[in-house]
Write an enzyme that holds these catalytic residues in place. Structure first.
Site, PDB file in Angstrom:
ATOM      1  N   ARG A  86       8.306   3.984  -4.690  1.00 41.78           N
ATOM      2  CA  ARG A  86       8.351   2.983  -3.610  1.00 41.78           C
ATOM      3  C   ARG A  86       7.351   1.862  -3.884  1.00 41.78           C
ATOM      4  O   ARG A  86       7.633   0.694  -3.614  1.00 41.78           O
ATOM      5  CB  ARG A  86       8.078   3.629  -2.256  1.00 41.78           C
ATOM      6  CG  ARG A  86       8.214   2.626  -1.113  1.00 41.78           C
ATOM      7  CD  ARG A  86       8.153   3.266   0.254  1.00 41.78           C
ATOM      8  NE  ARG A  86       6.874   3.912   0.500  1.00 41.78           N
ATOM      9  CZ  ARG A  86       6.635   4.718   1.539  1.00 41.78           C
ATOM     10  NH1 ARG A  86       7.598   4.969   2.403  1.00 41.78           N
ATOM     11  NH2 ARG A  86       5.452   5.268   1.698  1.00 41.78           N
ATOM     12  N   GLU A 115      12.171   2.228  14.324  1.00 36.58           N
ATOM     13  CA  GLU A 115      11.325   3.311  13.802  1.00 36.58           C
ATOM     14  C   GLU A 115      10.057   3.362  14.633  1.00 36.58           C
ATOM     15  O   GLU A 115       9.876   2.567  15.554  1.00 36.58           O
ATOM     16  CB  GLU A 115      11.003   3.071  12.319  1.00 36.58           C
ATOM     17  CG  GLU A 115      10.281   1.765  12.058  1.00 36.58           C
ATOM     18  CD  GLU A 115      10.081   1.447  10.579  1.00 36.58           C
ATOM     19  OE1 GLU A 115      10.025   2.375   9.754  1.00 36.58           O
ATOM     20  OE2 GLU A 115       9.958   0.252  10.260  1.00 36.58           O
ATOM     21  N   TYR A 149       0.830  -1.207   0.000  1.00 36.33           N
ATOM     22  CA  TYR A 149       0.000   0.000   0.000  1.00 36.33           C
ATOM     23  C   TYR A 149       0.859   1.249   0.000  1.00 36.33           C
ATOM     24  O   TYR A 149       2.078   1.183   0.191  1.00 36.33           O
ATOM     25  CB  TYR A 149      -0.955  -0.007   1.207  1.00 36.33           C
ATOM     26  CG  TYR A 149      -0.311   0.302   2.544  1.00 36.33           C
ATOM     27  CD1 TYR A 149       0.530  -0.600   3.173  1.00 36.33           C
ATOM     28  CD2 TYR A 149      -0.554   1.517   3.181  1.00 36.33           C
ATOM     29  CE1 TYR A 149       1.105  -0.304   4.398  1.00 36.33           C
ATOM     30  CE2 TYR A 149       0.011   1.820   4.413  1.00 36.33           C
ATOM     31  CZ  TYR A 149       0.842   0.894   5.015  1.00 36.33           C
ATOM     32  OH  TYR A 149       1.425   1.190   6.222  1.00 36.33           O
ATOM     33  N   LYS A 154       6.462  -2.189   1.844  1.00 37.46           N
ATOM     34  CA  LYS A 154       5.309  -1.576   2.532  1.00 37.46           C
ATOM     35  C   LYS A 154       4.087  -2.486   2.397  1.00 37.46           C
ATOM     36  O   LYS A 154       3.173  -2.229   1.608  1.00 37.46           O
ATOM     37  CB  LYS A 154       5.049  -0.180   1.953  1.00 37.46           C
ATOM     38  CG  LYS A 154       4.170   0.677   2.853  1.00 37.46           C
ATOM     39  CD  LYS A 154       4.236   2.121   2.411  1.00 37.46           C
ATOM     40  CE  LYS A 154       3.197   2.999   3.063  1.00 37.46           C
ATOM     41  NZ  LYS A 154       3.284   3.081   4.510  1.00 37.46           N
TER      42      LYS A 154
HETATM   43  N1  PMP Z   1       7.765   3.593   8.999  1.00 34.50           N
HETATM   44  C1  PMP Z   1       6.619   2.875   9.035  1.00 34.50           C
HETATM   45  C2  PMP Z   1       6.608   1.558   9.723  1.00 34.50           C
HETATM   46  C3  PMP Z   1       5.442   3.383   8.440  1.00 34.50           C
HETATM   47  O1  PMP Z   1       4.308   2.670   8.459  1.00 34.50           O
HETATM   48  C4  PMP Z   1       5.480   4.659   7.830  1.00 34.50           C
HETATM   49  C5  PMP Z   1       4.246   5.266   7.204  1.00 34.50           C
HETATM   50  N2  PMP Z   1       3.599   4.451   6.346  1.00 34.50           N
HETATM   51  C6  PMP Z   1       6.691   5.359   7.813  1.00 34.50           C
HETATM   52  C7  PMP Z   1       7.817   4.800   8.409  1.00 34.50           C
HETATM   53  C8  PMP Z   1       6.795   6.733   7.164  1.00 34.50           C
HETATM   54  O2  PMP Z   1       6.805   6.602   5.774  1.00 34.50           O
HETATM   55  P1  PMP Z   1       6.307   7.812   4.837  1.00 34.50           P
HETATM   56  O3  PMP Z   1       7.119   8.998   5.211  1.00 34.50           O
HETATM   57  O4  PMP Z   1       6.583   7.334   3.477  1.00 34.50           O
HETATM   58  O5  PMP Z   1       4.853   8.006   5.145  1.00 34.50           O
END
Ligand code: PMP
Length: 286
Positions: free
Chosen positions: A52, A182, A33, A150
């Protein structure tokens, strides 16, 4: 109010949108997603999200449902049909419906399932949380080893969110082998003696689209960025902490577990990076 959503080539009222019970996204979490932010009716960093998505699909040997130009057009149609000024567009691609439950991937591949829907979030770039900062707890990172893809396997992040809620805070940071990986749905940073410290990219974390943009803006503003592991203890003693994601932008963190960070108010670096990020993204949105 009922939204117009997109399912496999059709724009439908959300009540009429249907996906098979045999869809591998439903049975196996076999799907990926993206969430793209909309500001002023325009898409923020669509190119980054499209890239991505292509990478996630490639890593899982999954067919793309259409071209990225077609995806852009679907995003735009949904923004227009739903009158979205500020909000997000959620996109999901799964390996489709093979007609039964089977661990093997369908051979030959079946048509991927493509679903998109919008969420309106009026004025969300002015979130009051950005002025107070948020609090986080640390929890063990027990997710699988390909967090760079993702996927829609979000059960443990959901559990982490519930642990945070039970602890009376809004967010959780994951810790593995003594180091922060994270946030449950964002990338994690600390600031110490002017250095912005965040974990380097690997299979251990999602390669955040917001992370890439924010680190670029930080370097352009002559801020020092160090991509390395850091421990919860270092975070407790940091001058500032913050997280980034497409829907939270740059969000200051003022407390981690029992430790108040810095002065307990949003730090200068996080506040400045948030301003730059929102300003630049508004300009570049398409
Ligand atoms: N890490 C994780 C585990 C996430 O789910 C997300 C958001 N989807 C992010 C980092 C941040 O990614 P982005 O800046 O692309 O939204």
């Amino acid at each position: 109010m009922s939204r117009t959503v997109y399912v496999n080539g059709e724009y439908l009222p959300e009540e009429e949108a249907k996906v098979s019970i045999f869809d591998r996204g439903f049975l196996m979490a076999d799907g990926v997603y993206e969430v793209t932010t909309v500001l002023d009716g325009k898409l923020v960093d669509f190119g980054g999200h499209a890239k991505r998505l292509e990478r996630s699909l490639r890593e899982l040997e999954m067919d793309a449902p259409c071209t990225m130009d077609e995806l852009l057009e679907i995003h735009r149609q949904l923004i227009a049909k739903n009158g979205i000024t500020d909000g997000t567009v959620y996109l999901q691609v799964t390996r489709g419906n093979p007609g039964d439950r089977d661990f093997s991937w369908p051979e030959p591949p079946v048509k991927p399932t493509l679903v998109l829907f919008t969420t309106a979030k009026p004025g969300f770039a002015d979130s009051p949380l950005a002025k107070t900062g948020i609090e986080v707890i640390t929890v063990p990172d027990i997710r699988w080893g390909r967090r760079d893809i993702k996927t829609v396997q979000l059960l443990y992040p959901s559990m982490a969110k519930m642990m945070a809620k039970k602890a009376g805070v809004s967010d959780a940071w994951f810790v593995e082998d003594g180091f922060v990986t994270e946030g449950y749905s964002n990338n994690a940073y600390i600031v110490k003696n002017g250095q912005i410290i965040t974990r380097a990219l690997s299979n251990d974390i999602l390669h955040g689209i917001t992370r890439a943009a924010v680190l670029r803006f930080a370097r352009e503003a002559q801020m020092e960025v160090v991509e390395r592991n850091f421990t919860p203890d270092e975070a407790y003693a940091a001058d500032e902490a913050f997280c980034t994601s497409a829907s939270a932008f740059v969000m200051p963190i003022v407390k981690i577990d029992a430790a108040v960070i810095g002065t307990g108010t949003p730090g200068h670096v996080a506040t400045r990076l948030r301003e730059i990020y929102i300003e630049e993204m508004r300009k570049a949105a398409i």
